[in-house]
Design a protein around this motif. Sequence first.
Motif, mmCIF file in Angstrom:
data_model
loop_
_atom_site.group_PDB
_atom_site.id
_atom_site.type_symbol
_atom_site.label_atom_id
_atom_site.label_comp_id
_atom_site.label_asym_id
_atom_site.label_seq_id
_atom_site.Cartn_x
_atom_site.Cartn_y
_atom_site.Cartn_z
ATOM 1 N N ARG A 1 32.658 39.999 39.818
ATOM 2 C CA ARG A 1 33.325 39.956 41.118
ATOM 3 C C ARG A 1 34.831 40.041 40.939
ATOM 4 N N THR A 2 35.426 41.057 41.538
ATOM 5 C CA THR A 2 36.878 41.229 41.497
ATOM 6 C C THR A 2 37.390 41.372 42.928
ATOM 7 N N PHE A 3 38.715 41.339 43.073
ATOM 8 C CA PHE A 3 39.331 41.397 44.392
ATOM 9 C C PHE A 3 40.317 42.563 44.453
ATOM 10 N N ASP A 4 40.209 43.357 45.519
ATOM 11 C CA ASP A 4 41.067 44.527 45.687
ATOM 12 C C ASP A 4 42.297 44.246 46.546
ATOM 13 N N GLU A 5 42.240 43.219 47.374
ATOM 14 C CA GLU A 5 43.343 42.927 48.286
ATOM 15 C C GLU A 5 44.426 42.138 47.557
ATOM 16 N N VAL B 1 45.783 33.975 28.116
ATOM 17 C CA VAL B 1 45.203 35.270 28.475
ATOM 18 C C VAL B 1 46.026 35.908 29.595
ATOM 19 N N ALA B 2 46.422 37.164 29.392
ATOM 20 C CA ALA B 2 47.185 37.890 30.413
ATOM 21 C C ALA B 2 46.598 39.283 30.605
ATOM 22 N N TYR B 3 46.783 39.813 31.809
ATOM 23 C CA TYR B 3 46.424 41.211 32.052
ATOM 24 C C TYR B 3 47.358 41.785 33.106
ATOM 25 N N GLN B 4 47.466 43.087 33.109
ATOM 26 C CA GLN B 4 48.246 43.799 34.121
ATOM 27 C C GLN B 4 47.275 44.527 35.043
ATOM 28 N N PRO B 5 47.190 44.137 36.294
ATOM 29 C CA PRO B 5 46.198 44.705 37.215
ATOM 30 C C PRO B 5 46.415 46.194 37.450
ATOM 31 N N ASP B 6 45.320 46.855 37.729
ATOM 32 C CA ASP B 6 45.367 48.252 38.139
ATOM 33 C C ASP B 6 44.526 48.377 39.409
ATOM 34 N N GLY B 7 44.970 47.675 40.456
ATOM 35 C CA GLY B 7 44.281 47.720 41.742
ATOM 36 C C GLY B 7 43.314 46.591 41.991
ATOM 37 N N VAL C 1 42.022 42.398 40.787
ATOM 38 C CA VAL C 1 42.328 41.166 40.060
ATOM 39 C C VAL C 1 41.072 40.317 39.960
ATOM 40 N N LEU C 2 41.123 39.379 39.036
ATOM 41 C CA LEU C 2 40.027 38.429 38.825
ATOM 42 C C LEU C 2 40.380 37.083 39.441
ATOM 43 N N GLY C 3 39.349 36.322 39.824
ATOM 44 C CA GLY C 3 39.577 34.920 40.139
ATOM 45 C C GLY C 3 40.060 34.230 38.877
ATOM 46 N N ALA D 1 35.503 44.939 31.756
ATOM 47 C CA ALA D 1 35.033 44.567 33.092
ATOM 48 C C ALA D 1 36.031 44.930 34.181
ATOM 49 N N LEU D 2 37.319 44.797 33.893
ATOM 50 C CA LEU D 2 38.350 44.963 34.921
ATOM 51 C C LEU D 2 39.067 46.310 34.844
ATOM 52 N N THR D 3 39.044 46.951 33.680
ATOM 53 C CA THR D 3 39.818 48.174 33.404
ATOM 54 C C THR D 3 41.255 48.058 33.919
ATOM 55 N N PRO D 4 41.978 47.036 33.468
ATOM 56 C CA PRO D 4 43.367 46.872 33.887
ATOM 57 C C PRO D 4 44.276 47.801 33.094
ATOM 58 N N LYS D 5 45.567 47.739 33.377
ATOM 59 C CA LYS D 5 46.526 48.527 32.607
ATOM 60 C C LYS D 5 46.655 47.983 31.189
ATOM 61 N N GLY D 6 46.457 46.693 31.037
ATOM 62 C CA GLY D 6 46.551 46.091 29.708
ATOM 63 C C GLY D 6 46.023 44.675 29.698
ATOM 64 N N VAL D 7 45.649 44.206 28.509
ATOM 65 C CA VAL D 7 45.167 42.835 28.314
ATOM 66 C C VAL D 7 45.832 42.278 27.064
ATOM 67 N N ALA D 8 46.232 41.009 27.141
ATOM 68 C CA ALA D 8 46.808 40.322 25.983
ATOM 69 C C ALA D 8 46.153 38.954 25.851
ATOM 70 N N VAL D 9 45.760 38.608 24.641
ATOM 71 C CA VAL D 9 45.154 37.302 24.373
ATOM 72 C C VAL D 9 45.797 36.714 23.129
ATOM 73 N N MET D 10 46.188 35.462 23.230
ATOM 74 C CA MET D 10 46.657 34.724 22.053
ATOM 75 C C MET D 10 45.917 33.396 22.001
#
Length: 205
Positions: free
Chosen positions: A74-78, A110-116, A118-120, A152-161
Amino acid sequence: MDASVRKIVEEAAASMSYERPSRDEAEAAVGVLLRWIGEDPTREGLIDTPRRVVKAYEEIFGGYGQEPADILTRTFDEVAGYDEMVLVRDIDFISHCEHHMVPIIGKAHVAYQPDGRVLGLSKIARVVDIYARRLQTQEAMTEQVAAVIDAALTPKGVAVMIEAEHMCMSMRGIRTKGSSTVTSSFFGSFKNDRSEQARFLSMLK
């Protein structure tokens, strides 16, 4: 499906391709270990220990009964056009080393850059928790968290440390208390753009 995620799923499936022992067999195994260390499983304080250990393991290793990708369906477009970094930091976790089955205690960022989409935010912490509740190496867990979010999200990018203390170093062997291990994994924009990596790291300070 991303190749790295496919590998994770295939390895998980392969690890479960055997007949699972019964609860009675698991409790009997704990009794064997108690005898092996020199204890008497029949003494009052240990009579219920095998049952308690098996019950505790059901919770501690509950990640084997959950699929992280299902949490992220489940993701959110708004998002009102928001496309900047989303960072969830200081996610506490306790995992267990697959080599000695002793705790790994740490925090995940955990970080990501959305591409339209987002996750809860709680879903990110849940993914970390599911992977933590399996026998792990820190390196593998870092890659698994990043790969499943990316797929799952196909964002612009993901970073995990991940920063963690390994009890296999603190309790046994060299016994270096307080030392921490840091691992990271970058996908997409975070991997291709060093300035984005630097921004992610600066936000952790």
